[in-house]
Design an enzyme around this catalytic site. Structure first.
Site, PDB file in Angstrom:
ATOM      1  N   SER A   1      30.989  36.017  52.292  1.00 60.49           N
ATOM      2  CA  SER A   1      31.680  35.392  51.344  1.00 60.49           C
ATOM      3  C   SER A   1      32.422  34.108  51.689  1.00 60.49           C
ATOM      4  O   SER A   1      33.246  34.214  52.852  1.00 60.49           O
ATOM      5  CB  SER A   1      32.580  36.345  50.694  1.00 60.49           C
ATOM      6  OG  SER A   1      31.860  37.308  49.789  1.00 60.49           O
TER       7      SER A   1
ATOM      8  N   ASP B   1      36.430  31.113  41.567  1.00 63.37           N
ATOM      9  CA  ASP B   1      36.570  32.160  42.910  1.00 63.37           C
ATOM     10  C   ASP B   1      36.378  31.243  44.159  1.00 63.37           C
ATOM     11  O   ASP B   1      36.182  31.578  45.123  1.00 63.37           O
ATOM     12  CB  ASP B   1      35.297  32.988  42.743  1.00 63.37           C
ATOM     13  CG  ASP B   1      35.575  34.092  43.985  1.00 63.37           C
ATOM     14  OD1 ASP B   1      36.695  34.377  44.126  1.00 63.37           O
ATOM     15  OD2 ASP B   1      34.526  34.788  44.437  1.00 63.37           O
TER      16      ASP B   1
ATOM     17  N   HIS C   1      38.306  35.569  46.378  1.00 65.46           N
ATOM     18  CA  HIS C   1      38.307  37.033  46.659  1.00 65.46           C
ATOM     19  C   HIS C   1      38.603  37.225  47.974  1.00 65.46           C
ATOM     20  O   HIS C   1      38.886  38.515  48.448  1.00 65.46           O
ATOM     21  CB  HIS C   1      37.029  37.632  46.151  1.00 65.46           C
ATOM     22  CG  HIS C   1      35.919  37.561  46.831  1.00 65.46           C
ATOM     23  ND1 HIS C   1      35.031  36.512  46.244  1.00 65.46           N
ATOM     24  CD2 HIS C   1      35.306  38.080  47.845  1.00 65.46           C
ATOM     25  CE1 HIS C   1      33.696  36.552  47.067  1.00 65.46           C
ATOM     26  NE2 HIS C   1      34.066  37.689  47.882  1.00 65.46           N
TER      27      HIS C   1
END
Length: 182
Positions: free
Chosen positions: A141, A66, A33
């Site tokens: 992230s 992810d 992402h």
């Protein structure tokens, strides 16, 4: 459209994320992402001046976990992190979350492993996360969750929040899963 303004086409946006070098040749693990809609990926290495950025290319992504692998080309061997054994972590073990929350580079937060085996997205077979109370925020992230031996035992992936900021519950994909996908 307000006040008669015409649509001027797509809007360019900037996004931030983190990653971790896992190979001296410039391979970096991050979250899918973080890079999935990027037209251009620029990497800033911690030990280089702020003006130095490297263009990166996406080597591969995995929607199920992810994860993404990107690569920068450099003329030297780079220092890289060792992937540890996430299965050896126990609830209560101390961990560090490293990344660039809100664009603040080189941020380290401490916490513990709060739980293991958390499934936060239903029907995702390979998403079983390490839960931690180490502060993870937007921009963390793709950054590493590190044990006290300095080994990466997870990739920071998600937070549970109502405010889009740290609320005491963060999730990292275990390093053993990361190693298999990588």
């Amino acid at each position: 459209k307000f006040f008669g303004n015409q649509d001027s086409g797509p809007i360019k946006q900037r996004s931030l994320g983190s990653g971790v070098l896992v190979d001296g040749k410039g391979y970096i693990v991050t979250n899918r992402h973080v890079v999935e809609k990027a037209d251009r990926i620029r990497v800033k290495l911690q030990d280089e001046p702020p003006s130095v950025q490297h263009d990166a290319k996406v080597i591969g992504t995995d929607p199920e976990t992810d994860l993404a692998v990107i690569k920068i080309d450099v003329d030297k061997s780079l220092p890289y992190a060792k992937l540890g054994n996430s299965d050896s972590m126990q609830v209560g073990d101390w961990v560090l979350a490293i990344g660039s929350p809100f664009g603040l580079q080189a941020t380290v937060t401490a916490g513990i492993v709060s739980a293991k085996g958390r499934n936060i997205v239903p029907n995702r077979q390979f998403q079983s996360f390490i839960q931690t109370d180490a502060a993870i925020n937007p921009g963390n992230s793709g950054g590493p969750l590190v044990n006290m031996d300095g080994e990466v035992i997870g990739i920071n992936t998600a937070i549970l929040t109502d405010t889009n900021a740290y609320a005491g519950v963060g999730f990292a994909l275990p390093s053993n899963t990361v190693a298999q996908v990588y």
